[in-house]
Design an enzyme around this catalytic site. Structure first.
Site, PDB file in Angstrom:
ATOM      1  CG  HIS A  69      -0.370  -0.054   2.536  1.00 28.96           C
ATOM      2  ND1 HIS A  69       0.127   1.053   3.183  1.00 28.96           N
ATOM      3  CD2 HIS A  69      -0.183  -1.087   3.400  1.00 28.96           C
ATOM      4  CE1 HIS A  69       0.582   0.720   4.374  1.00 28.96           C
ATOM      5  NE2 HIS A  69       0.404  -0.589   4.527  1.00 28.96           N
ATOM      6  CG  ASP A  71      -2.670   4.141   2.833  1.00 25.28           C
ATOM      7  OD1 ASP A  71      -2.314   3.104   2.238  1.00 25.28           O
ATOM      8  OD2 ASP A  71      -3.506   4.130   3.763  1.00 25.28           O
ATOM      9  CD  GLU A 134      -3.038  -1.597   5.277  1.00 27.52           C
ATOM     10  OE1 GLU A 134      -3.089  -2.654   5.920  1.00 27.52           O
ATOM     11  OE2 GLU A 134      -2.554  -0.533   5.738  1.00 27.52           O
TER      12      GLU A 134
END
Length: 383
Positions: A69, A71, A134
């Site tokens: 992910h 983020d 996520e």
């Protein structure tokens, strides 16, 4: 670019869960473009965020997804000794920054290994699958999994999710779901506590029911010793209600999460909870006809992971790491979503989860070395 150079660039994008990730996504796309790799966006409804997937190698069976992910969690309120958005080497064998461990270290390893992947004579392809949001509930992954299944005629077989595991294969992951319950009672003078219905008093009964439910699961032997704790946990994290000590509360809200072992689901627990709520409503409406209890999902349930030891993905990943001992984790990740999508899934990536989400997050340089060794062995295995 070396893995440290790529990680330096990735951590410079302060993309938090819930925010647009197009800045870091665009940089990754430019990197793929420079290497001639065709890639595809999977945007959200308003186009402010997007997942990315691509394939390196032939259109062939047995492909492996490498997933991470983009983020990270916030740094506000944390006491950082360095700039959290600058990868900092203190000459102590560690690299400090937000996301260095969770989980841009793995993404950096994927991208750093790309030239070797392209130069290899891969017999089975390698896929990159990078998601958004996520950190606020694995929100982007379901659409990413659907897009991969829809886009490729010959679908990948395996998925390796690179959350920080110290490069140990993880075959078990708890699921999670977060709920908010609102209790609507009747306000009045506190001396009339028996003539009115306090939303706070009733909320406390519901909270106690949830705690007792968790304990009953343990007492019934519904445990899984791979996890710590070894049972489904139910936790109330926020309670809000009332306006004054001498006013009976008309409304009370509380938020709670359920982290389930793979043999259980949060939906089962909520169904029992809802039944109890209906019983309380029937009883309290004798006093206050408008008494009501409602529970909503804060975000969709994230499924757990329970990959059997004899699945092919387990043998594959064990051959790629220094420490092949299987493990399980109590945190939520996207692995269960990939497994539900039809891919044999394992979690394995560089870094220690103990360093995630905290001030002065770091990743050991040796973990990046092991991450690159993992990529090299994977390339060799698929060639």
């Amino acid at each position: 670019m070396t893995v440290e150079e790529i990680l330096t660039k990735l951590v410079s994008f302060p993309v938090l869960g819930g925010e647009s990730n197009l800045s870091i996504l665009s940089w990754i796309e430019e990197y793929l473009d420079k290497h001639g790799v065709e890639h595809h966006r999977v945007p959200n409804e308003d186009g402010t965020k997007a997942n990315l997937h691509c394939r390196i190698g032939p259109e062939a069976e047995g492909g492996v997804i490498l997933s991470g992910h983009m983020d990270v969690v916030p740094v506000k309120g944390q006491a950082w000794d360095t700039d959290p958005w600058v990868l900092t080497d203190k000459e102590d064998g560690k690299l400090y920054s937000r996301g260095s461990c969770d989980m841009k270290g793995f993404v950096a390893c994927c991208l750093a290994a790309l030239p070797a992947m392209l130069n290899a004579n891969l017999k089975a392809p390698i896929y990159f699958a990078f998601s958004y949001d996520e950190e606020i509930g694995c929100l982007g992954a379901p659409d990413l999994v659907k897009a991969i299944n829809a886009h490729y005629k010959v679908k990948p077989k395996f998925a390796i999710i690179g959350e920080p595991t110290m490069m140990r294969p993880v075959t078990g992951q708890k699921g999670i779901c977060i709920f908010e319950t609102t209790v609507s009672g009747s306000e009045g003078h506190s001396s009339r506590i028996k003539q009115e219905v306090s939303a706070i008093h009733e909320a406390m009964r519901l909270i106690l029911w949830l705690e007792n439910k968790m304990n009953s699961l343990i007492e019934a032997g519904r445990t899984d010793d791979r996890f710590t704790p070894n049972h489904t946990s139910i936790h109330i994290g926020m309670v809000k209600g009332g306006i004054a000590p001498n006013v009976i509360a008309q409304e009370c809200k509380f938020s709670w999460d359920v982290r389930t072992i793979p043999s259980e689901t949060p939906q089962e627990i909520k169904a029992e909870f809802d039944l109890y709520c209906r019983q309380r409503e029937a009883e309290l409406r004798k006093i206050h006809p408008d008494f009501k209890i409602s529970t909503s999902n804060v975000h969709p349930a994230v499924p757990g992971l329970n990959t059997a030891d004899d699945q092919e993905i387990v043998a594959l990943v064990k051959d790629l790491v220094r420490n092949p001992k299987l493990d399980a984790v109590s945190y939520a990740a996207e692995a269960g979503q990939f497994a539900e999508g039809g891919f044999q899934a394992v979690i394995c990536g560089p870094g220690d989860i103990a360093q995630a989400h905290r001030a002065n997050e770091f990743i050991h340089k040796d973990q990046l070395v092991q991450g690159m060794e993992f990529m090299e062995k994977l390339i060799e295995k698929l060639s």
